[in-house]
Design a protein around this motif. Structure first.
Motif, PDB file in Angstrom:
ATOM      1  N   GLY A   1      63.432  33.613  40.347  1.00  0.00           N
ATOM      2  CA  GLY A   1      62.685  32.175  40.857  1.00  0.00           C
ATOM      3  C   GLY A   1      61.405  32.327  40.988  1.00  0.00           C
ATOM      4  N   SER A   2      60.778  33.068  41.794  1.00  0.00           N
ATOM      5  CA  SER A   2      59.340  33.303  41.928  1.00  0.00           C
ATOM      6  C   SER A   2      58.572  33.445  40.711  1.00  0.00           C
ATOM      7  N   ILE A   3      58.964  34.276  39.733  1.00  0.00           N
ATOM      8  CA  ILE A   3      58.190  34.473  38.639  1.00  0.00           C
ATOM      9  C   ILE A   3      58.074  33.368  37.695  1.00  0.00           C
ATOM     10  N   LEU A   4      59.318  32.655  37.640  1.00  0.00           N
ATOM     11  CA  LEU A   4      59.415  31.116  36.854  1.00  0.00           C
ATOM     12  C   LEU A   4      58.524  30.099  37.354  1.00  0.00           C
ATOM     13  N   LEU A   5      58.610  29.977  38.973  1.00  0.00           N
ATOM     14  CA  LEU A   5      57.803  29.056  39.650  1.00  0.00           C
ATOM     15  C   LEU A   5      56.403  29.441  39.326  1.00  0.00           C
ATOM     16  N   VAL A   6      55.988  30.701  39.591  1.00  0.00           N
ATOM     17  CA  VAL A   6      54.636  31.021  39.432  1.00  0.00           C
ATOM     18  C   VAL A   6      53.817  30.801  38.002  1.00  0.00           C
ATOM     19  N   ALA A   7      54.830  31.417  37.011  1.00  0.00           N
ATOM     20  CA  ALA A   7      54.444  31.555  35.611  1.00  0.00           C
ATOM     21  C   ALA A   7      54.181  29.604  35.152  1.00  0.00           C
ATOM     22  N   LEU A   8      55.173  28.753  35.607  1.00  0.00           N
ATOM     23  CA  LEU A   8      54.677  27.356  35.478  1.00  0.00           C
ATOM     24  C   LEU A   8      53.633  26.785  36.176  1.00  0.00           C
ATOM     25  N   ASN A   9      53.371  27.268  37.299  1.00  0.00           N
ATOM     26  CA  ASN A   9      52.100  26.648  37.983  1.00  0.00           C
ATOM     27  C   ASN A   9      50.910  27.269  37.559  1.00  0.00           C
ATOM     28  N   ILE A  10      50.788  28.602  37.052  1.00  0.00           N
ATOM     29  CA  ILE A  10      49.751  29.165  36.560  1.00  0.00           C
ATOM     30  C   ILE A  10      49.316  29.054  35.012  1.00  0.00           C
TER      31      ILE A  10
ATOM     32  N   THR B   1      55.280  45.577  47.453  1.00  0.00           N
ATOM     33  CA  THR B   1      54.074  46.110  48.381  1.00  0.00           C
ATOM     34  C   THR B   1      53.413  47.239  47.557  1.00  0.00           C
ATOM     35  N   THR B   2      53.472  47.368  46.311  1.00  0.00           N
ATOM     36  CA  THR B   2      52.864  48.254  45.456  1.00  0.00           C
ATOM     37  C   THR B   2      51.080  48.068  45.506  1.00  0.00           C
ATOM     38  N   GLY B   3      50.976  46.871  45.235  1.00  0.00           N
ATOM     39  CA  GLY B   3      49.359  46.749  45.490  1.00  0.00           C
ATOM     40  C   GLY B   3      48.494  46.651  43.791  1.00  0.00           C
ATOM     41  N   TYR B   4      49.411  46.938  42.921  1.00  0.00           N
ATOM     42  CA  TYR B   4      48.886  46.927  41.627  1.00  0.00           C
ATOM     43  C   TYR B   4      48.566  45.380  41.190  1.00  0.00           C
ATOM     44  N   ALA B   5      47.402  45.230  40.430  1.00  0.00           N
ATOM     45  CA  ALA B   5      47.188  43.967  39.858  1.00  0.00           C
ATOM     46  C   ALA B   5      46.562  43.761  38.413  1.00  0.00           C
ATOM     47  N   THR B   6      47.090  42.802  37.729  1.00  0.00           N
ATOM     48  CA  THR B   6      46.331  42.426  36.537  1.00  0.00           C
ATOM     49  C   THR B   6      45.726  41.301  36.232  1.00  0.00           C
ATOM     50  N   ALA B   7      45.823  40.541  37.558  1.00  0.00           N
ATOM     51  CA  ALA B   7      44.898  39.394  37.459  1.00  0.00           C
ATOM     52  C   ALA B   7      44.327  39.226  39.047  1.00  0.00           C
ATOM     53  N   ASP B   8      43.393  38.311  39.016  1.00  0.00           N
ATOM     54  CA  ASP B   8      42.904  38.108  40.368  1.00  0.00           C
ATOM     55  C   ASP B   8      43.506  36.625  40.937  1.00  0.00           C
ATOM     56  N   PHE B   9      44.810  37.033  41.575  1.00  0.00           N
ATOM     57  CA  PHE B   9      45.596  35.914  42.090  1.00  0.00           C
ATOM     58  C   PHE B   9      44.822  34.968  43.075  1.00  0.00           C
ATOM     59  N   GLY B  10      43.786  35.382  43.591  1.00  0.00           N
ATOM     60  CA  GLY B  10      43.069  34.668  44.477  1.00  0.00           C
ATOM     61  C   GLY B  10      42.450  33.488  43.946  1.00  0.00           C
ATOM     62  N   LEU B  11      42.440  33.375  42.382  1.00  0.00           N
ATOM     63  CA  LEU B  11      41.786  32.215  41.734  1.00  0.00           C
ATOM     64  C   LEU B  11      42.954  31.428  41.289  1.00  0.00           C
TER      65      LEU B  11
ATOM     66  N   LEU C   1      46.312  28.915  41.627  1.00  0.00           N
ATOM     67  CA  LEU C   1      46.274  27.565  42.522  1.00  0.00           C
ATOM     68  C   LEU C   1      47.079  27.722  43.669  1.00  0.00           C
ATOM     69  N   THR C   2      47.014  26.825  44.532  1.00  0.00           N
ATOM     70  CA  THR C   2      47.665  27.208  45.950  1.00  0.00           C
ATOM     71  C   THR C   2      49.124  27.525  45.974  1.00  0.00           C
ATOM     72  N   PHE C   3      49.865  26.773  45.051  1.00  0.00           N
ATOM     73  CA  PHE C   3      51.327  27.069  45.202  1.00  0.00           C
ATOM     74  C   PHE C   3      51.717  28.267  45.012  1.00  0.00           C
ATOM     75  N   SER C   4      50.992  28.840  43.969  1.00  0.00           N
ATOM     76  CA  SER C   4      51.332  30.354  43.482  1.00  0.00           C
ATOM     77  C   SER C   4      50.719  31.046  44.790  1.00  0.00           C
ATOM     78  N   ARG C   5      49.695  30.969  45.300  1.00  0.00           N
ATOM     79  CA  ARG C   5      49.425  31.968  46.231  1.00  0.00           C
ATOM     80  C   ARG C   5      50.410  31.853  47.429  1.00  0.00           C
ATOM     81  N   MET C   6      50.846  30.651  47.635  1.00  0.00           N
ATOM     82  CA  MET C   6      51.741  30.505  48.861  1.00  0.00           C
ATOM     83  C   MET C   6      53.126  31.402  48.436  1.00  0.00           C
ATOM     84  N   ILE C   7      53.353  31.349  47.290  1.00  0.00           N
ATOM     85  CA  ILE C   7      54.711  31.960  46.711  1.00  0.00           C
ATOM     86  C   ILE C   7      54.504  33.577  46.985  1.00  0.00           C
ATOM     87  N   LEU C   8      53.376  34.008  46.623  1.00  0.00           N
ATOM     88  CA  LEU C   8      53.156  35.495  46.810  1.00  0.00           C
ATOM     89  C   LEU C   8      52.837  35.796  48.412  1.00  0.00           C
TER      90      LEU C   8
END
Length: 175
Positions: free
Chosen positions: A71-80, A104-114, A116-123
């Motif tokens: 659910g989180s992947i779907l919501l974030v993908a649609l939001n970004i 809590t692995t900590g790897y990143a492929t994108a700067d999710f700080g950039l 949208l707010t909805f995606s950052r709240m899910i994360l």
């Protein structure tokens, strides 16, 4: 090196830019799958080895964890989606970041700080709540959240049926 970082869910890389250094969707997909697998309760692997599939399939913690992740992947993908060049690229970044944050692995492929707010709240929610008991993830375990919600449900039903005695169950095991 990334394999051991994934297994230990501890974000260790030989490169400053970490995972994007490889510039490979296949590499990111494999790491995503293994990050999720190391966020799963290790007891479930024992059941798979002894060929008992019922606890794995019917376990409420695994189903909840899988549902929250999907659910989180779907919501974030649609939001970004507006930030990337199509659904596949948005889905790849969303799935990698969601699984990385929830385990809590900590790897990143994108700067999710950039993002949208909805995606950052899910994360942010996933940073606090997601990982299975008995895994290498370092957050509040899903089983504890399930116990709280089931106990809350029983307490809400108690005034209507004060003489009823009901055991709190999670999947096929009693807690």
């Amino acid at each position: 090196m990334h394999t051991f970082g994934t297994a230990g869910t501890d974000d260790f890389s030989l490169y400053a830019d970490s995972i994007p250094h490889s510039n490979s969707v296949y590499f990111e997909a494999v790491i995503t799958v293994f990050m999720f697998l190391f966020g799963v309760n290790f007891k479930l692997y024992f059941f798979l080895v002894i060929r008992e599939f019922t606890p794995v399939v019917r376990g409420s913690e695994f189903r909840a964890c899988l549902g929250i992740a999907a659910g989180s992947i779907l919501l974030v993908a649609l939001n970004i989606l507006p930030l990337y060049r199509g659904l596949s690229q948005a889905y790849c970044h969303a799935s990698f970041q969601v699984v990385s944050v929830m385990t809590t692995t900590g790897y990143a492929t994108a700067d999710f700080g950039l993002w949208l707010t909805f995606s950052r709240m899910i994360l942010f929610f996933l940073m606090v709540v997601e990982a299975m008991a008995g895994s290498t993830g370092g957050s509040v375990k899903v089983v504890r959240i399930l116990v709280v919600f089931k106990a809350l449900k029983l307490n809400i039903q108690k005034p209507a049926h004060p003489q009823k005695v009901e055991a709190l169950t999670l999947g096929i095991c009693r807690c």
